[in-house]
Design an enzyme around this catalytic site. Sequence first.
Site, PDB file in Angstrom:
ATOM      1  N   ASN A   9       0.873  -1.182   0.000  1.00  0.00           N
ATOM      2  CA  ASN A   9       0.000   0.000   0.000  1.00  0.00           C
ATOM      3  C   ASN A   9       0.905   1.225   0.000  1.00  0.00           C
ATOM      4  O   ASN A   9       1.525   1.536   1.006  1.00  0.00           O
ATOM      5  CB  ASN A   9      -0.885  -0.044   1.260  1.00  0.00           C
ATOM      6  N   LYS A  11       0.103   4.315  -0.290  1.00  0.00           N
ATOM      7  CA  LYS A  11      -0.511   5.505   0.323  1.00  0.00           C
ATOM      8  C   LYS A  11      -0.276   6.755  -0.544  1.00  0.00           C
ATOM      9  O   LYS A  11      -0.210   6.650  -1.768  1.00  0.00           O
ATOM     10  CB  LYS A  11       0.031   5.702   1.745  1.00  0.00           C
ATOM     11  N   HIS A  94      -9.291   0.877   4.934  1.00  0.00           N
ATOM     12  CA  HIS A  94      -8.000   1.051   5.609  1.00  0.00           C
ATOM     13  C   HIS A  94      -8.198   1.954   6.831  1.00  0.00           C
ATOM     14  O   HIS A  94      -9.017   2.878   6.801  1.00  0.00           O
ATOM     15  CB  HIS A  94      -6.986   1.667   4.645  1.00  0.00           C
ATOM     16  N   GLU A  96      -6.642   4.348   7.948  1.00  0.00           N
ATOM     17  CA  GLU A  96      -6.482   5.794   7.689  1.00  0.00           C
ATOM     18  C   GLU A  96      -7.745   6.363   7.040  1.00  0.00           C
ATOM     19  O   GLU A  96      -8.112   7.513   7.296  1.00  0.00           O
ATOM     20  CB  GLU A  96      -5.234   6.033   6.819  1.00  0.00           C
ATOM     21  N   GLU A 166      -5.461  -5.393  10.440  1.00  0.00           N
ATOM     22  CA  GLU A 166      -4.398  -4.416  10.693  1.00  0.00           C
ATOM     23  C   GLU A 166      -4.670  -3.708  12.015  1.00  0.00           C
ATOM     24  O   GLU A 166      -5.481  -2.761  12.061  1.00  0.00           O
ATOM     25  CB  GLU A 166      -4.366  -3.379   9.576  1.00  0.00           C
TER      26      GLU A 166
HETATM   27  C1  PEP Z   1      -0.645  -0.160   6.061  1.00  0.00           C
HETATM   28  O1  PEP Z   1      -0.671   1.029   5.785  1.00  0.00           O
HETATM   29  O2  PEP Z   1      -1.537  -0.885   5.649  1.00  0.00           O
HETATM   30  C2  PEP Z   1       0.462  -0.654   6.870  1.00  0.00           C
HETATM   31  C3  PEP Z   1       0.389  -1.864   7.338  1.00  0.00           C
HETATM   32  O3  PEP Z   1       1.506   0.234   7.094  1.00  0.00           O
HETATM   33  P1  PEP Z   1       2.937  -0.136   7.756  1.00  0.00           P
HETATM   34  O4  PEP Z   1       3.413  -1.409   7.111  1.00  0.00           O
HETATM   35  O5  PEP Z   1       3.794   1.043   7.434  1.00  0.00           O
HETATM   36  O6  PEP Z   1       2.684  -0.301   9.222  1.00  0.00           O
END
Ligand code: PEP
Length: 249
Positions: A9, A11, A94, A96, A166
Amino acid sequence: MRKKIVAGNWKMYNDLSETTILLAALKEQVFPEDVNVMVAPAFTNLQYASDTLREHPVTVAAQNMHQSEKGAFTGEVSAVMLKSIGVETVILGHSERRAYFNENSALLAEKVNSALSNNMTAIFCFGEELVDRKAGKHFDVVREQLEDGLFHISEKDWKHIILAYEPVWAIGTGETASPEQAQEIHQFIRKTISENYSEAIAENVSILYGGSVKPANAEEIFGQKDVDGGLIGGASLDAESFIAIVNAF
Ligand code: PEP
């Protein structure tokens, strides 16, 4: 049979020239045949990524989409638009998006429906916050997120769903769930699906772990029985570390 998947991802990182460099590095790689590799660039670079990877086994995913097929929704992008440039996979929910764009389960249920009715695959993200985990409520939170955002779908639609657990406290923080914590909750997720649908559906859905996965911890996390891969944020921005994570399977 459930698939092994590693999805990056990106972002709101990587402009077109950075995307070009990263994709060129990934294109050179021969990944293990049994691992499905995916990348989710920013909207502006999706068409380039989709065209560049058309003959390549790496799948291009969008990071979000609107729930409607078209309309007066300034700044938004629909499933139909994504499909028109060859993008058939979308990340939904997600943390975020949930935290900064107020995406709640009711909205996510609509987005899931739009993905499914357009024959797309949805990577459905969910996970508890630190306060929930500290209060021992993580199982309840995860069950609720699944029930409210996803469990309205029909049995046949599950083949278009990838789950990404997550824990919010582990995303971008450098804090990772221990392999045991990941296994414990992934097993719980599978059990919850089995209770609401069937054991066959629970056994066949891929459940990814996301939260500070890096080359140093990927092998142990992916080695857990109910962990089928990872959704990778920060470490997917660097070709070398993303490739090492894919090869950790
Ligand atoms: C994500 O944004 O889905 C994620 C898992 O980020 P990170 O690996 O940076 O923790």
